[in-house]
Write a protein that holds these residues in place. Structure first.
Motif, short mmCIF file in Angstrom:
data_model
loop_
_atom_site.label_atom_id
_atom_site.label_comp_id
_atom_site.label_asym_id
_atom_site.label_seq_id
_atom_site.Cartn_x
_atom_site.Cartn_y
_atom_site.Cartn_z
N ASP A 95 0.84 -1.19 0.00
CA ASP A 95 0.00 0.00 0.00
C ASP A 95 0.88 1.24 0.00
OD1 ASP A 95 -2.44 1.56 0.38
OD2 ASP A 95 -1.70 1.89 2.41
N ILE A 96 0.79 2.02 -1.07
CA ILE A 96 1.56 3.26 -1.15
C ILE A 96 0.57 4.42 -1.05
CG2 ILE A 96 2.91 4.72 -2.72
CD1 ILE A 96 4.41 2.20 -3.51
N HIS A 152 6.74 6.38 -6.50
CA HIS A 152 7.07 5.37 -5.49
C HIS A 152 6.64 3.98 -5.96
CE1 HIS A 152 8.13 7.80 -1.69
NE2 HIS A 152 8.34 8.53 -2.75
N VAL A 153 5.52 3.90 -6.68
CA VAL A 153 5.11 2.60 -7.23
C VAL A 153 6.17 2.09 -8.20
CG1 VAL A 153 3.43 1.42 -8.73
CG2 VAL A 153 2.62 2.94 -6.91
N ARG A 154 6.66 2.99 -9.07
CA ARG A 154 7.72 2.59 -10.02
C ARG A 154 8.97 2.12 -9.28
NH1 ARG A 154 5.50 6.57 -13.67
NH2 ARG A 154 6.41 8.24 -12.46
N ASN A 155 9.35 2.86 -8.24
CA ASN A 155 10.53 2.46 -7.46
C ASN A 155 10.34 1.07 -6.83
OD1 ASN A 155 11.57 4.96 -8.06
ND2 ASN A 155 11.13 5.85 -6.06
N LEU A 156 9.12 0.84 -6.32
CA LEU A 156 8.81 -0.45 -5.70
C LEU A 156 8.94 -1.58 -6.73
CD1 LEU A 156 7.63 -2.27 -3.41
CD2 LEU A 156 5.36 -1.67 -4.28
N ILE A 157 8.36 -1.37 -7.90
CA ILE A 157 8.42 -2.40 -8.95
C ILE A 157 9.89 -2.68 -9.32
CG2 ILE A 157 7.76 -2.97 -11.35
CD1 ILE A 157 5.28 -2.91 -9.67
N ILE A 173 -1.87 -3.21 -10.30
CA ILE A 173 -1.75 -1.92 -9.62
C ILE A 173 -3.12 -1.26 -9.67
CG2 ILE A 173 -0.62 0.34 -9.65
CD1 ILE A 173 1.67 -1.14 -11.21
N SER A 174 -3.65 -0.89 -8.52
CA SER A 174 -4.98 -0.30 -8.53
C SER A 174 -5.05 0.88 -7.56
CB SER A 174 -6.02 -1.35 -8.14
OG SER A 174 -5.70 -1.90 -6.89
N PHE A 175 -5.99 1.76 -7.80
CA PHE A 175 -6.23 2.89 -6.91
C PHE A 175 -6.71 2.33 -5.57
CE2 PHE A 175 -9.09 6.45 -5.54
CZ PHE A 175 -8.05 7.29 -5.21
N SER A 176 -6.13 2.79 -4.48
CA SER A 176 -6.45 2.18 -3.20
C SER A 176 -7.79 2.66 -2.64
CB SER A 176 -5.35 2.45 -2.18
OG SER A 176 -5.33 3.83 -1.85
N GLY A 177 -8.35 3.68 -3.29
CA GLY A 177 -9.63 4.18 -2.80
C GLY A 177 -9.43 5.26 -1.76
N LEU A 317 -8.49 -6.09 0.10
CA LEU A 317 -8.13 -4.92 -0.71
C LEU A 317 -9.14 -4.75 -1.84
CD1 LEU A 317 -4.24 -5.31 -1.08
CD2 LEU A 317 -5.50 -4.06 0.66
N ARG A 318 -9.36 -3.50 -2.20
CA ARG A 318 -10.36 -3.19 -3.23
C ARG A 318 -10.08 -3.85 -4.57
NH1 ARG A 318 -12.89 2.54 -3.21
NH2 ARG A 318 -12.54 2.51 -5.44
#
Ligand SMILES: [Zn+2]
Ligand SMILES: [Zn+2]
Length: 320
Positions: A95-96, A152-157, A173-177, A317-318
């Motif tokens: 979760d970012i 940050h998602v790119r860095n994580l991947i 990868i999805s919007f966390s809501g 998770l959503r």
């Protein structure tokens, strides 16, 4: 929302789900599903479905605000309590949250408020500067925050793929809501990890509990003073390289005053010279301060994660 507008949005969502194409998670029959209803705070949990069409039908009848499903694979997903479900595998999920990344825009759109003294100010802080009691925070998200979260998602991947060697064909990868993203990996290899092992992966990503001596950090006595004389070299491996990268970007932001000067830095000259960190000018005095610098830098320029989401076995998770 009042009752009639609640009824209206539910009807809109029922209509939406009547025609929606939902994407089934792998092994759908082993997942616990949850539905968040409009106007309610808690979700309806412990539901299980054998195919995505059943999920869609249930949603078309109830018009939920969101659908979520477990990161766990269960033998009995609808049983209660949780232990009776018998989990046997887990997706690796992260979760970012843009909220936790200290972008400079937060000074413009966030503010704190002290209910005791009736004072407020811009940005994020924990305690009231007047009475030192805890403040209330008003937090907002802007495109700059969301761009930081994407970065940050790119860095994580990059870490998962480049350093941990995970195959990324099965990543979602999805919007966390809320204010960020969920990254979910459906992979045989990581499915069997225990929550303890997932915690270790989180620590690795967050550059936690780094042993500074193993990454080239060394103090020296100079003129009766303890001075940090050296830092990591990029060629010394993935972690050293990551430390240098995030510290550089963090110090750049401090120099540009996009970030406030943290208390552990006591600069005695330029923090960076020709794009390189000048370790002896940072004024760091202890290994603990080095760890603090690394963790703050990672939170800003590396990967800021909520560790709970990765380590909690019971998490829903959503759906995207
Ligand atoms: Zn106060
Ligand atoms: Zn922002």
């Amino acid at each position: 929302m009042n009752q009639s507008s609640l009824a209206f949005v539910r009807a809109v969502f029922r209509e939406y789900y009547a025609k929606a194409r939902l994407q089934a998670p792998p092994a759908i029959e082993t997942r616990e599903f949850g539905f968040l209803q409009f106007g309610e705070k808690s979700i309806i949990r412990h539901l299980s479905f054998s195919n995505i069409e059943q999920v869609r039908k249930f949603a078309a009848e109830n018009g939920p605000a969101s659908i979520s499903y477990s990161t766990a694979y269960y033998r009995y997903p609808d049983r209660q309590p949780m232990v009776a479900k018998e989990p046997y595998r887990f997706d690796l999920a992260f979760d970012i949250d843009a909220d936790h990344i200290p972008t400079k825009c937060k000074r413009q759109h966030d503010f704190w408020f002290c209910q005791i003294c009736d004072v407020r100010g811009p940005g994020v802080r924990k305690k009231c500067p007047v009475c030192h009691s805890e403040v209330v925070l008003a937090k907002f998200v802007c495109p700059e925050c969301m761009n930081a979260a994407k970065e940050h998602v790119r860095n994580l991947i990059d870490i998962l793929e480049g350093e941990l060697g995970l195959r990324m064909q099965q990543v979602q990868i999805s919007f966390s809501g809320r204010r960020g993203f969920h990254v979910r990996i459906f992979d045989e290899e990581v499915g069997g990890l225990t929550s303890e092992e997932r915690r270790e992966i989180v620590d690795y990503i967050l550059l936690k509990e780094i042993e500074p001596r193993r990454h080239g950090f060394a103090f020296e006595q100079r003129g009766g003073k303890r001075v940090l004389a050296s830092g990591p070299a990029v060629r010394e491996g993935a972690i050293s390289r990551r430390i240098v990268q995030v510290v550089k970007r963090y110090l750049e932001a401090v120099e540009k005053k996009a970030l406030a000067m943290p208390s552990f830095l006591r600069p005695s000259g330029a923090l960076l010279k020709e794009g390189e960190v000048v370790w002896e000018n940072l004024g760091l005095r202890t290994y603990d301060e080095i760890r603090q610098l690394i963790e703050c830098a990672n939170e800003y320029a590396g990967v800021s994660l909520d560790p709970m989401v990765t380590c909690d076995d019971a998490r829903l998770l959503r759906m995207p």
